[in-house]
Design an enzyme around this catalytic site. Structure first.
Site, PDB file in Angstrom:
ATOM      1  N   ARG A 174      58.310  40.668 -62.088  1.00 48.99           N
ATOM      2  CA  ARG A 174      58.177  41.375 -60.487  1.00 48.99           C
ATOM      3  C   ARG A 174      59.465  40.667 -59.848  1.00 48.99           C
ATOM      4  O   ARG A 174      59.825  39.493 -59.821  1.00 48.99           O
ATOM      5  CB  ARG A 174      57.054  40.701 -59.895  1.00 48.99           C
ATOM      6  CG  ARG A 174      55.984  41.682 -59.790  1.00 48.99           C
ATOM      7  CD  ARG A 174      54.640  41.128 -59.114  1.00 48.99           C
ATOM      8  NE  ARG A 174      54.876  41.535 -57.669  1.00 48.99           N
ATOM      9  CZ  ARG A 174      53.986  41.338 -56.605  1.00 48.99           C
ATOM     10  NH1 ARG A 174      52.757  40.700 -57.101  1.00 48.99           N
ATOM     11  NH2 ARG A 174      54.053  41.575 -55.549  1.00 48.99           N
ATOM     12  N   ARG A 196      52.622  46.687 -60.133  1.00 50.24           N
ATOM     13  CA  ARG A 196      52.966  45.261 -60.359  1.00 50.24           C
ATOM     14  C   ARG A 196      52.772  44.888 -61.766  1.00 50.24           C
ATOM     15  O   ARG A 196      51.402  44.953 -62.186  1.00 50.24           O
ATOM     16  CB  ARG A 196      52.713  44.340 -59.205  1.00 50.24           C
ATOM     17  CG  ARG A 196      51.191  44.468 -58.819  1.00 50.24           C
ATOM     18  CD  ARG A 196      50.906  43.798 -57.531  1.00 50.24           C
ATOM     19  NE  ARG A 196      51.608  44.297 -56.341  1.00 50.24           N
ATOM     20  CZ  ARG A 196      51.493  44.006 -55.165  1.00 50.24           C
ATOM     21  NH1 ARG A 196      50.524  43.161 -54.998  1.00 50.24           N
ATOM     22  NH2 ARG A 196      52.013  44.520 -53.998  1.00 50.24           N
ATOM     23  N   ASP A 227      50.036  40.186 -60.464  1.00 45.86           N
ATOM     24  CA  ASP A 227      49.363  39.800 -59.110  1.00 45.86           C
ATOM     25  C   ASP A 227      48.593  38.532 -59.079  1.00 45.86           C
ATOM     26  O   ASP A 227      47.267  38.505 -59.985  1.00 45.86           O
ATOM     27  CB  ASP A 227      48.622  40.832 -58.552  1.00 45.86           C
ATOM     28  CG  ASP A 227      48.846  40.903 -57.012  1.00 45.86           C
ATOM     29  OD1 ASP A 227      49.573  40.451 -56.555  1.00 45.86           O
ATOM     30  OD2 ASP A 227      48.022  41.727 -56.327  1.00 45.86           O
ATOM     31  N   ASP A 269      46.895  35.721 -56.992  1.00 42.06           N
ATOM     32  CA  ASP A 269      46.484  35.373 -55.512  1.00 42.06           C
ATOM     33  C   ASP A 269      45.518  34.207 -55.249  1.00 42.06           C
ATOM     34  O   ASP A 269      44.797  33.864 -56.419  1.00 42.06           O
ATOM     35  CB  ASP A 269      45.571  36.416 -54.860  1.00 42.06           C
ATOM     36  CG  ASP A 269      46.572  37.606 -54.947  1.00 42.06           C
ATOM     37  OD1 ASP A 269      47.689  37.639 -54.486  1.00 42.06           O
ATOM     38  OD2 ASP A 269      45.855  38.527 -54.932  1.00 42.06           O
TER      39      ASP A 269
END
Ligand code: AMP
Length: 440
Positions: free
Chosen positions: A90, A100, A103, A105
């Site tokens: 990314r 993407r 990811d 988080d």
């Protein structure tokens, strides 16, 4: 397994919708396990979920969650996640809602709530997203018991509002402000959506400002719906709603007023004496309390916008004003909180305002350049509708709305106001259109 006292149990969200999704996530987990200060304790199954978010459809995501124990502080853990996202291919920072490769988080960090520039924990929309909730539950998290950052925060005290905004300013957030009088509709929503695009923290204010209502106007009857407003604000991703009482906004002894000049003369200024002084005063106070980087206003209230533009420049408020186009019903009526008071007959008749403006715009597009001829064309449309009592119809210079002399015009903005008296109470509507604006 118990965690040593210097470690915190955290949950990371895992996602991928580009390339070999499973391999991307598994590679990230392997690297995570090798990162000093991080122990991977458990990983949920990886399941497919449809893309959720704005913008064009995307391929579905593979999502899951990991329980990790870490001795890293929240921002260092976030930095590790970002580094792994980069390692997966990314480019960061990336525009929102792009497909993407990876990811990662930080969903939960111990029992803490965090509201920093780069990290908000728990994620404010975590509780609405199956692709986050289901993996967390699989890992044994009681998602009903997770501490929540309730959004939007509803603030009624001016001091609390100023303190909240100032904390955001200090941590480097870009704060966007959308002032309203509530009874929010799609027009307001468009301002919030526009603001959301370029701010870290979005503030909406809801205040039916007594200073901008004349003694015989509809202050008491102005529609109010705080609950519905909060729902809309929540959907629009508003971080804080400032909804003060008049006493909070104007504490005892408050007596300063912003005097407004030429931009407030004529039209609304003539029909509603003192109105723009009240508008400018409340907006200046909101600017001073919030100190936003930018504020959004609707072209629907073109004269208000001209007054605020002038005041912002004259007083040197360091912020950007963003003008947002008028949102209309399918038949052309500009959305307004007051539209709910129109009787069915008046509602049908109310489209005459936009039809009149459109007729002038069409004539302008067809080559008509005489100010009074353009006004006469719009007036002829208005005259056919008996239910509309016209307050004014004017062609002004676009932008500052200063008067245009008779004769040839190269453009301009036509503004109209009319009353419709067929309902339980009379309703006054305003509308405007730039003549050079392309027809939809
Ligand atoms: P109000 O709540 O009427 O004071 O409006 C708050 C803000 O929303 C102002 O900047 C208005 O210009 C804007 N606004 C109101 N109606 C519309 C609409 N139909 N389209 C776009 N903006 C609007």
């Amino acid at each position: 397994m118990s965690t040593p006292p210097d470690e915190v149990v955290c949950y990371l969200g895992l996602g991928s919708n580009l390339g070999d999704r499973r391999a991307n996530i598994e590679a990230a987990l392997a690297r995570l396990a090798q990162t000093p200060g991080i122990r991977v304790l458990a990983v949920s199954s990886l399941q497919q979920y449809p893309f959720v978010g704005d913008g064009p459809e995307q391929d579905p995501y593979l999502n899951g969650a990991a329980r990790v124990a870490t001795s890293l502080p929240p921002n260092a853990l976030l930095a590790v996640c970002k580094a792994l996202e980069r390692a997966a291919g990314r480019t960061l920072p990336a525009p929102r809602n792009q497909p993407r490769q990876l990811d990662l988080d930080v969903l939960l960090y111990g029992g803490q709530t965090i509201d920093d520039k780069d990290l908000v924990v728990p994620h404010p929309r975590l509780f609405e997203r199956a692709f986050v909730l289901e993996p967390l539950r699989e890992l044994g998290v009681d998602t009903g018991a997770v501490p929540r950052l309730e959004l939007p925060a509803v603030l009624v005290s001016a001091d609390d509002f100023a303190a909240r905004c100032s904390r955001w300013q200090r941590s480097g957030f870009c704060v966007g402000l959308v002032p309203t009088m509530g009874a929010l509709h799609r027009g307001h929503r468009s301002l919030l959506d526009r603001a959301r695009l370029q701010c870290d923290r979005l503030v909406a204010t809801i205040f039916v400002n007594p200073l901008q209502f004349g003694p015989n106007e509809d202050l008491a009857a102005y529609p109010r719906d705080l609950e519905g407003d909060l729902r809309l604000c929540r959907e629009a991703g508003v971080d804080a709603v400032f909804a003060p009482t008049p006493a909070q906004m104007y504490p005892a002894g408050f007596c300063s007023r912003i005097a407004v000049g030429a931009a407030a003369e004529g039209m609304e200024g003539a029909v509603r004496p003192g109105h723009f002084e009240g508008v400018a005063t409340v907006v200046a106070r909101l600017f001073a309390l919030c100190r936003p980087q930018f504020a959004c206003f609707g072209q629907k209230d073109a004269q208000q916008l001209a007054v605020i533009r002038r005041m912002t420049a004259d007083l040197g408020f360091p912020l950007q004003l963003i003008e947002c186009p008028t949102v209309r019903e399918a038949d052309g009526l500009a959305l307004s909180s007051r539209n709910v008071f129109l009787s069915p007959d008046d509602r049908r008749a109310s489209t005459v305002l936009f039809r009149a403006l459109q007729a002038a715009r069409a004539a302008f597009a067809g080559g008509e350049r005489d100010r009074d001829a353009l006004l006469a064309i719009a007036a002829a449309v208005l005259a056919v509708e008996q239910r509309a009592q016209v307050d004014y119809l004017e062609l002004r210079r676009d932008g500052d709305l200063l008067p245009l002399p008779p004769g040839r015009v190269d453009g301009g903005r036509m503004l109209v106001a009319a009353r419709f008296a067929g309902g339980a109470r009379p309703v006054r509507l305003i509308d405007n259109l730039a003549l050079a604006e392309a027809a939809p």
